[in-house]
Write an enzyme that holds these catalytic residues in place. Sequence first.
Site, PDB file in Angstrom:
ATOM      1  N   ARG A  22       0.836  -1.209   0.000  1.00 25.92           N
ATOM      2  CA  ARG A  22       0.000   0.000   0.000  1.00 25.92           C
ATOM      3  C   ARG A  22       0.869   1.257   0.000  1.00 25.92           C
ATOM      4  O   ARG A  22       0.600   2.215  -0.720  1.00 25.92           O
ATOM      5  CB  ARG A  22      -0.882   0.028   1.259  1.00 25.92           C
ATOM      6  CG  ARG A  22      -2.004  -0.976   1.207  1.00 25.92           C
ATOM      7  CD  ARG A  22      -3.309  -0.325   1.597  1.00 25.92           C
ATOM      8  NE  ARG A  22      -4.282  -0.619   0.578  1.00 25.92           N
ATOM      9  CZ  ARG A  22      -5.426   0.053   0.419  1.00 25.92           C
ATOM     10  NH1 ARG A  22      -5.733   1.042   1.213  1.00 25.92           N
ATOM     11  NH2 ARG A  22      -6.257  -0.261  -0.546  1.00 25.92           N
ATOM     12  N   VAL A  70      -6.074   3.355  12.246  1.00 27.19           N
ATOM     13  CA  VAL A  70      -6.130   1.928  11.896  1.00 27.19           C
ATOM     14  C   VAL A  70      -7.587   1.464  11.812  1.00 27.19           C
ATOM     15  O   VAL A  70      -8.492   2.138  12.307  1.00 27.19           O
ATOM     16  CB  VAL A  70      -5.366   1.063  12.924  1.00 27.19           C
ATOM     17  CG1 VAL A  70      -3.888   1.409  12.918  1.00 27.19           C
ATOM     18  CG2 VAL A  70      -5.940   1.229  14.317  1.00 27.19           C
ATOM     19  N   THR A  72     -11.080  -0.563  12.396  1.00 29.72           N
ATOM     20  CA  THR A  72     -11.804  -1.076  13.573  1.00 29.72           C
ATOM     21  C   THR A  72     -13.016  -1.850  13.069  1.00 29.72           C
ATOM     22  O   THR A  72     -14.154  -1.410  13.204  1.00 29.72           O
ATOM     23  CB  THR A  72     -12.261   0.086  14.487  1.00 29.72           C
ATOM     24  OG1 THR A  72     -12.971   1.047  13.683  1.00 29.72           O
ATOM     25  CG2 THR A  72     -11.098   0.766  15.144  1.00 29.72           C
ATOM     26  N   LEU A 143     -15.736  13.023   6.630  1.00 34.23           N
ATOM     27  CA  LEU A 143     -15.789  13.086   5.163  1.00 34.23           C
ATOM     28  C   LEU A 143     -16.555  11.889   4.612  1.00 34.23           C
ATOM     29  O   LEU A 143     -16.609  10.832   5.234  1.00 34.23           O
ATOM     30  CB  LEU A 143     -14.370  13.112   4.575  1.00 34.23           C
ATOM     31  CG  LEU A 143     -13.491  11.857   4.650  1.00 34.23           C
ATOM     32  CD1 LEU A 143     -13.830  10.833   3.577  1.00 34.23           C
ATOM     33  CD2 LEU A 143     -12.041  12.243   4.533  1.00 34.23           C
ATOM     34  N   LYS A 200     -19.438  10.645  16.679  1.00 33.32           N
ATOM     35  CA  LYS A 200     -19.146  10.027  15.383  1.00 33.32           C
ATOM     36  C   LYS A 200     -20.163   8.918  15.081  1.00 33.32           C
ATOM     37  O   LYS A 200     -20.772   8.895  14.005  1.00 33.32           O
ATOM     38  CB  LYS A 200     -17.717   9.456  15.420  1.00 33.32           C
ATOM     39  CG  LYS A 200     -17.344   8.608  14.247  1.00 33.32           C
ATOM     40  CD  LYS A 200     -17.298   9.384  12.957  1.00 33.32           C
ATOM     41  CE  LYS A 200     -17.282   8.449  11.775  1.00 33.32           C
ATOM     42  NZ  LYS A 200     -17.236   9.119  10.498  1.00 33.32           N
ATOM     43  N   ALA A 205     -25.308   7.134  12.547  1.00 35.03           N
ATOM     44  CA  ALA A 205     -26.593   6.491  12.834  1.00 35.03           C
ATOM     45  C   ALA A 205     -27.745   7.384  12.356  1.00 35.03           C
ATOM     46  O   ALA A 205     -28.714   6.903  11.755  1.00 35.03           O
ATOM     47  CB  ALA A 205     -26.713   6.212  14.334  1.00 35.03           C
ATOM     48  N   CYS A 256     -19.088   2.074   6.684  1.00 30.39           N
ATOM     49  CA  CYS A 256     -19.312   2.753   7.967  1.00 30.39           C
ATOM     50  C   CYS A 256     -20.697   2.549   8.574  1.00 30.39           C
ATOM     51  O   CYS A 256     -20.809   2.197   9.752  1.00 30.39           O
ATOM     52  CB  CYS A 256     -19.070   4.240   7.789  1.00 30.39           C
ATOM     53  SG  CYS A 256     -17.430   4.557   7.151  1.00 30.39           S
ATOM     54  N   PHE A 257     -21.740   2.796   7.797  1.00 30.99           N
ATOM     55  CA  PHE A 257     -23.074   2.879   8.411  1.00 30.99           C
ATOM     56  C   PHE A 257     -23.433   1.609   9.183  1.00 30.99           C
ATOM     57  O   PHE A 257     -23.769   1.657  10.360  1.00 30.99           O
ATOM     58  CB  PHE A 257     -24.139   3.170   7.355  1.00 30.99           C
ATOM     59  CG  PHE A 257     -24.184   4.611   6.917  1.00 30.99           C
ATOM     60  CD1 PHE A 257     -23.390   5.576   7.520  1.00 30.99           C
ATOM     61  CD2 PHE A 257     -25.038   5.021   5.902  1.00 30.99           C
ATOM     62  CE1 PHE A 257     -23.421   6.903   7.126  1.00 30.99           C
ATOM     63  CE2 PHE A 257     -25.088   6.351   5.493  1.00 30.99           C
ATOM     64  CZ  PHE A 257     -24.282   7.284   6.099  1.00 30.99           C
ATOM     65  N   LYS A 319     -21.535   3.473  -3.843  1.00 30.48           N
ATOM     66  CA  LYS A 319     -22.104   4.745  -4.292  1.00 30.48           C
ATOM     67  C   LYS A 319     -21.280   5.200  -5.488  1.00 30.48           C
ATOM     68  O   LYS A 319     -20.248   4.589  -5.788  1.00 30.48           O
ATOM     69  CB  LYS A 319     -22.085   5.788  -3.176  1.00 30.48           C
ATOM     70  CG  LYS A 319     -20.688   6.177  -2.708  1.00 30.48           C
ATOM     71  CD  LYS A 319     -20.721   7.042  -1.457  1.00 30.48           C
ATOM     72  CE  LYS A 319     -20.758   8.510  -1.781  1.00 30.48           C
ATOM     73  NZ  LYS A 319     -20.473   9.358  -0.609  1.00 30.48           N
TER      74      LYS A 319
END
Length: 434
Positions: A22, A70, A72, A143, A200, A205, A256-257, A319
């Site tokens: 990477r 990092v 999670t 973001l 966050k 949510a 994320c969601f 998306k």
Amino acid sequence: MAMIAKKCPQCQVKIVDINADRINAWNSDCLPIYEPGLKEVVESVRGKNLFFGTDIDASIKEADIIFVSVNTPTKTFGFGCGKASDLQYIEKTARSILAASESHKIVVEKSTLPVRTAESMERILNSNQKGIHFDVVSNPEFLAEGTAIADLENPDRVLIGGHTNESGRAAVEEIAKIYANWVPRERIITTNLWSSELSKLTANAFLAQRISSINSLSALCEKTGANIDEIAYAIGCDSRIGPKFLKASIGFGGSCFKKDILNLVYLCEHYGLPEVAAYWESIVKINEWQTTRSVKRVLRSLFNTIAGKRIAVFGFAFKANTNDTRESPAHLVVRELLEEHAIPVITDYKALPDAKRNLSDVLDKVQFTEDPYEAVKDAHGVLLCTEWQQFAELDWKRIYDLMSKPALIFDGRNILDGDELKKIGFEFMSIGKA
Ligand code: UGA
């Protein structure tokens, strides 16, 4: 970090990772992620005050401030499996920082974390025998992918949480000063550590909740003749509701969601609040239902059998304007099409390499092509899953001619002109319209 380097030429920004491939990619002309505008920002500062490397210990030693970014992910084992955050990388990083440090540092939580993670970080960091003091600060990132550069350049707010003692306040101010190089001070919000950590998860949510709310009502619209886009517009004009995040869809995706809501659910259960947990969990359940019921609608329209039929899947990214496919609704769609023994033919403008990786166990049953016209050849249906603007601009008459008849389009993002498509001869279905 690239944006900080760009806006703060006085700061030296060093990005380190254990993954050398990477890092090599970040040092090359071919960045490892697609994000509009990112390459230009990286290239403008790389080698000047932005550096990428793998020398983690040396970089820790040199740094005054360390942003911990990092991953999670959701735990896949043990207590909290499927819901809680797997914090092993956070803990390992805290231990690496502890081992390599020789002086005071501000450690910034940039990763999305459960509330009170800073407590564990501090316990590890301040367990040192070297007499070094560490300040832990929370600075969550808001973001969104696809618009990352604009979001960073002009954020609605920057949130910084810290302890309210003297050293904690000084650490928060140090981080605020970095952002103040380009973000107006009134948009830099400071709170206590726990509010920042929990904000966050709460922000994500709430955003996801809006999508699940509109998506749940899209089903009622389909039954009643109401039109979900008209409803979204009508309610969005109420300044208390606002117009954003009311676009009905085949379901939300992204890294994320779902992860963050399930983490919130886990936290509520952990703190003995099962009713609150159930409330937030329903947002994830409705989301999966929305995707599944969309595939069922397609199945019904294709005479309840799609075995052996080619079905073009337009878009695999979660998306538009990203190559990210994590938790993409298209992935679930393809799996369900396979359950019905259909032949999914996937096309996407950026996400085909990731799509192939996600579907590596069924590569012999799925087809991939960069050319949407190729994807629709002899297909019985098109299932649009990602709102790439390019899809709306295709030659749909040509597509119609290439498909088997009757030719079905299911617009899972409500971006196509249904009336025009029906005139061409398509059978047309979309979200939240009868
Ligand atoms: C989301 C949040 O928007 C960011 O603020 C947050 O920083 C980020 O998660 C994160 O925690 O890292 P992201 O997942 O990149 O950002 O993308 P979104 O724009 O939020 O879209 C999420 C999903 O919801 C996508 O699948 C999108 O197509 C869908 N969506 C979005 C809808 O179906 N309808 C809408 O009206 C809006």
